[in-house]
Design a protein around this motif. Structure first.
Motif, PDB file in Angstrom:
ATOM      1  N   LEU A   1      -6.783  22.938 -16.585  1.00  0.00           N
ATOM      2  CA  LEU A   1      -6.671  21.822 -17.507  1.00  0.00           C
ATOM      3  C   LEU A   1      -6.992  22.311 -18.911  1.00  0.00           C
ATOM      4  CD1 LEU A   1      -8.633  19.080 -15.524  1.00  0.00           C
ATOM      5  CD2 LEU A   1      -6.186  19.584 -15.438  1.00  0.00           C
ATOM      6  N   ASN A   2      -6.530  21.551 -19.913  1.00  0.00           N
ATOM      7  CA  ASN A   2      -6.949  21.878 -21.268  1.00  0.00           C
ATOM      8  C   ASN A   2      -8.184  21.055 -21.636  1.00  0.00           C
ATOM      9  OD1 ASN A   2      -6.029  19.313 -21.967  1.00  0.00           O
ATOM     10  ND2 ASN A   2      -4.213  20.045 -23.046  1.00  0.00           N
ATOM     11  N   ALA A   3      -8.616  21.157 -22.875  1.00  0.00           N
ATOM     12  CA  ALA A   3      -9.846  20.475 -23.279  1.00  0.00           C
ATOM     13  C   ALA A   3      -9.727  18.962 -23.200  1.00  0.00           C
ATOM     14  CB  ALA A   3     -10.223  20.901 -24.701  1.00  0.00           C
ATOM     15  N   ALA A   4      -8.492  18.454 -23.276  1.00  0.00           N
ATOM     16  CA  ALA A   4      -8.258  17.011 -23.210  1.00  0.00           C
ATOM     17  C   ALA A   4      -8.058  16.514 -21.782  1.00  0.00           C
ATOM     18  CB  ALA A   4      -7.039  16.645 -24.055  1.00  0.00           C
ATOM     19  N   GLY A   5      -8.135  17.419 -20.811  1.00  0.00           N
ATOM     20  CA  GLY A   5      -7.978  17.034 -19.416  1.00  0.00           C
ATOM     21  C   GLY A   5      -6.546  16.979 -18.939  1.00  0.00           C
ATOM     22  N   ARG A   6      -5.617  17.507 -19.731  1.00  0.00           N
ATOM     23  CA  ARG A   6      -4.216  17.560 -19.309  1.00  0.00           C
ATOM     24  C   ARG A   6      -3.908  18.901 -18.654  1.00  0.00           C
ATOM     25  NH1 ARG A   6      -3.944  14.939 -24.357  1.00  0.00           N
ATOM     26  NH2 ARG A   6      -3.430  16.883 -25.440  1.00  0.00           N
ATOM     27  N   LEU A   7      -2.908  18.919 -17.789  1.00  0.00           N
ATOM     28  CA  LEU A   7      -2.493  20.150 -17.134  1.00  0.00           C
ATOM     29  C   LEU A   7      -1.892  21.109 -18.156  1.00  0.00           C
ATOM     30  CD1 LEU A   7      -0.815  18.518 -14.017  1.00  0.00           C
ATOM     31  CD2 LEU A   7      -2.825  20.010 -13.945  1.00  0.00           C
ATOM     32  N   ALA A   8      -2.226  22.390 -18.036  1.00  0.00           N
ATOM     33  CA  ALA A   8      -1.679  23.413 -18.934  1.00  0.00           C
ATOM     34  C   ALA A   8      -0.799  24.401 -18.171  1.00  0.00           C
ATOM     35  CB  ALA A   8      -2.803  24.151 -19.652  1.00  0.00           C
ATOM     36  N   GLU A   9      -1.356  25.054 -17.148  1.00  0.00           N
ATOM     37  CA  GLU A   9      -0.636  26.065 -16.373  1.00  0.00           C
ATOM     38  C   GLU A   9      -1.538  26.494 -15.228  1.00  0.00           C
ATOM     39  OE1 GLU A   9       0.104  29.184 -19.189  1.00  0.00           O
ATOM     40  OE2 GLU A   9      -1.932  29.957 -19.065  1.00  0.00           O
ATOM     41  N   SER A  10      -1.107  27.491 -14.468  1.00  0.00           N
ATOM     42  CA  SER A  10      -1.989  28.083 -13.465  1.00  0.00           C
ATOM     43  C   SER A  10      -2.601  29.345 -14.054  1.00  0.00           C
ATOM     44  CB  SER A  10      -1.224  28.396 -12.177  1.00  0.00           C
ATOM     45  OG  SER A  10      -0.591  29.657 -12.251  1.00  0.00           O
ATOM     46  N   SER A  11      -3.383  30.052 -13.276  1.00  0.00           N
ATOM     47  CA  SER A  11      -4.050  31.245 -13.800  1.00  0.00           C
ATOM     48  C   SER A  11      -3.058  32.331 -14.192  1.00  0.00           C
ATOM     49  CB  SER A  11      -5.053  31.792 -12.775  1.00  0.00           C
ATOM     50  OG  SER A  11      -4.389  32.384 -11.674  1.00  0.00           O
ATOM     51  N   VAL A  12      -1.867  32.345 -13.560  1.00  0.00           N
ATOM     52  CA  VAL A  12      -0.894  33.403 -13.851  1.00  0.00           C
ATOM     53  C   VAL A  12       0.535  32.891 -13.974  1.00  0.00           C
ATOM     54  CG1 VAL A  12      -2.235  35.251 -12.779  1.00  0.00           C
ATOM     55  CG2 VAL A  12      -0.616  33.940 -11.384  1.00  0.00           C
ATOM     56  N   ALA A  13       0.734  31.579 -14.068  1.00  0.00           N
ATOM     57  CA  ALA A  13       2.108  31.081 -14.025  1.00  0.00           C
ATOM     58  C   ALA A  13       2.250  29.769 -14.785  1.00  0.00           C
ATOM     59  CB  ALA A  13       2.554  30.878 -12.567  1.00  0.00           C
ATOM     60  N   SER A  14       3.494  29.489 -15.174  1.00  0.00           N
ATOM     61  CA  SER A  14       3.841  28.190 -15.736  1.00  0.00           C
ATOM     62  C   SER A  14       3.977  27.174 -14.607  1.00  0.00           C
ATOM     63  CB  SER A  14       5.165  28.277 -16.502  1.00  0.00           C
ATOM     64  OG  SER A  14       5.098  29.236 -17.535  1.00  0.00           O
ATOM     65  N   LEU A  15       3.745  25.924 -14.940  1.00  0.00           N
ATOM     66  CA  LEU A  15       3.802  24.835 -13.960  1.00  0.00           C
ATOM     67  C   LEU A  15       4.970  23.917 -14.271  1.00  0.00           C
ATOM     68  CD1 LEU A  15       2.523  23.031 -11.692  1.00  0.00           C
ATOM     69  CD2 LEU A  15       1.217  21.915 -13.539  1.00  0.00           C
ATOM     70  N   PHE A  16       5.757  23.595 -13.236  1.00  0.00           N
ATOM     71  CA  PHE A  16       6.830  22.604 -13.342  1.00  0.00           C
ATOM     72  C   PHE A  16       6.613  21.542 -12.277  1.00  0.00           C
ATOM     73  CE2 PHE A  16       8.748  26.142 -15.533  1.00  0.00           C
ATOM     74  CZ  PHE A  16       9.550  25.558 -16.506  1.00  0.00           C
ATOM     75  N   LEU A  17       6.805  20.279 -12.653  1.00  0.00           N
ATOM     76  CA  LEU A  17       6.768  19.165 -11.717  1.00  0.00           C
ATOM     77  C   LEU A  17       8.107  18.446 -11.751  1.00  0.00           C
ATOM     78  CD1 LEU A  17       3.267  17.507 -12.382  1.00  0.00           C
ATOM     79  CD2 LEU A  17       3.846  19.332 -10.769  1.00  0.00           C
ATOM     80  N   SER A  18       8.641  18.138 -10.571  1.00  0.00           N
ATOM     81  CA  SER A  18       9.837  17.311 -10.464  1.00  0.00           C
ATOM     82  C   SER A  18       9.377  15.877 -10.174  1.00  0.00           C
ATOM     83  CB  SER A  18      10.741  17.820  -9.342  1.00  0.00           C
ATOM     84  OG  SER A  18      11.857  16.960  -9.176  1.00  0.00           O
ATOM     85  N   ILE A  19       9.642  14.978 -11.129  1.00  0.00           N
ATOM     86  CA  ILE A  19       9.193  13.587 -11.013  1.00  0.00           C
ATOM     87  C   ILE A  19      10.370  12.663 -11.324  1.00  0.00           C
ATOM     88  CG2 ILE A  19       7.615  11.818 -11.872  1.00  0.00           C
ATOM     89  CD1 ILE A  19       5.667  14.016 -12.639  1.00  0.00           C
TER      90      ILE A  19
END
Length: 268
Positions: A169-187
């Motif tokens: 998470l970032n400082a605002a509590g939003r998702l940023a990425e994983s420890s070694v990868a970008s994150l994608f969500l299908s919604i």
């Protein structure tokens, strides 16, 4: 093992980095991890563009031109005989007088190594890291910095909690990425990824998915994981289905059609 160090091909046993190198003592430098396929570095112009951006931000000196770097990579790949693998380029500010302020006479260190393929394809169960967060306000969140301690802490925590990976998470509590990868969500039929402004690294494959597959940047929170039909982790070495987070399945808890579509794209 053969490496490229400061303009020369050398056996790894003969390669020497000065103990006063700021990359070692302060993490003062950058790296790129580049996929090798059919004996050639993939998406090399994009990697070098990102490297140049980082060099400009940190005010480092890149000792070689693009043509020289390309020739060096070709020579190293040829010397190792690896046609399917990964090339790691590490650039540090090099040696200089003691102190935090970079010395004017710093002599950069450029090291390149090649290893056999380490494809990242296995399904992932992750946790949301509690031990650290991504600082979206720091310019370092946009760089492949030699200081990877946030990712290391998060990955250690994941292992201690019985997971494969950690989401940051970032400082605002939003998702940023994983420890070694970008994150994608299908919604709801949309493919979403956290924006750079939320602390996501500008990944090479991330950019390609945004360009080629209609993905969009959008601020995401942990609650969005419960709404997602699929979650996917991507970096230069692979695409992986994220099947569960903190013990809760994402979507059906199995790889889905969006991942299949991305895997079918030969240019990713």
């Amino acid at each position: 093992m053969t490496v490229w160090l400061n303009g020369k091909l050398l056996p790894a046993a003969e390669a020497r980095i000065d103990p006063a190198d700021r990359g070692f003592t302060l993490g003062d430098g950058l790296f790129e991890t580049i996929r090798i396929k059919d004996g050639k570095p993939r998406h090399l112009p994009r990697h070098l563009d990102r490297l140049r951006d980082g060099v400009g931000l940190l005010r480092l000196q890149l000792p070689d031109t693009v043509a020289e770097l390309t020739d060096a990579m070709t020579a190293l790949i040829g010397a190792t005989g690896v046609t399917d693998g990964v090339l790691r380029l590490t650039l540090s500010r090099g040696t200089g007088a003691r102190g935090v302020l970079p010395p004017a006479d710093a002599r950069p260190t450029l090291l390149m190594t090649v290893a056999p393929a380490a494809h990242m394809t296995a399904p992932v169960a992750a946790v949301i890291a509690r031990s650290t967060r991504r600082n979206e306000h720091s310019p370092l969140s946009r760089l492949k910095s030699l200081n990877y301690l946030d990712s290391i802490l998060a990955r250690q925590e994941a292992a201690e909690r019985g997971a494969d990976e950690a989401l940051l998470l970032n400082a605002a509590g939003r998702l940023a990425e994983s420890s070694v990868a970008s994150l994608f969500l299908s919604i709801g039929g949309r493919l979403l990824t956290p924006p750079i402004a939320d602390g996501a690294l500008p990944g090479i494959r991330r950019a390609l998915i945004l360009e080629r597959h209609g993905a969009e940047e959008e601020a995401l929170t942990p609650d969005d994981l419960a709404r997602a039909d699929e979650a996917i982790l991507t970096n230069s070495l692979g695409l992986r289905p994220l099947l569960a987070v903190d013990g809760h399945p994402v979507g059906a808890g199995s790889p889905g059609p969006v991942l299949a579509r991305l895997l079918a794209d030969p240019d990713l």
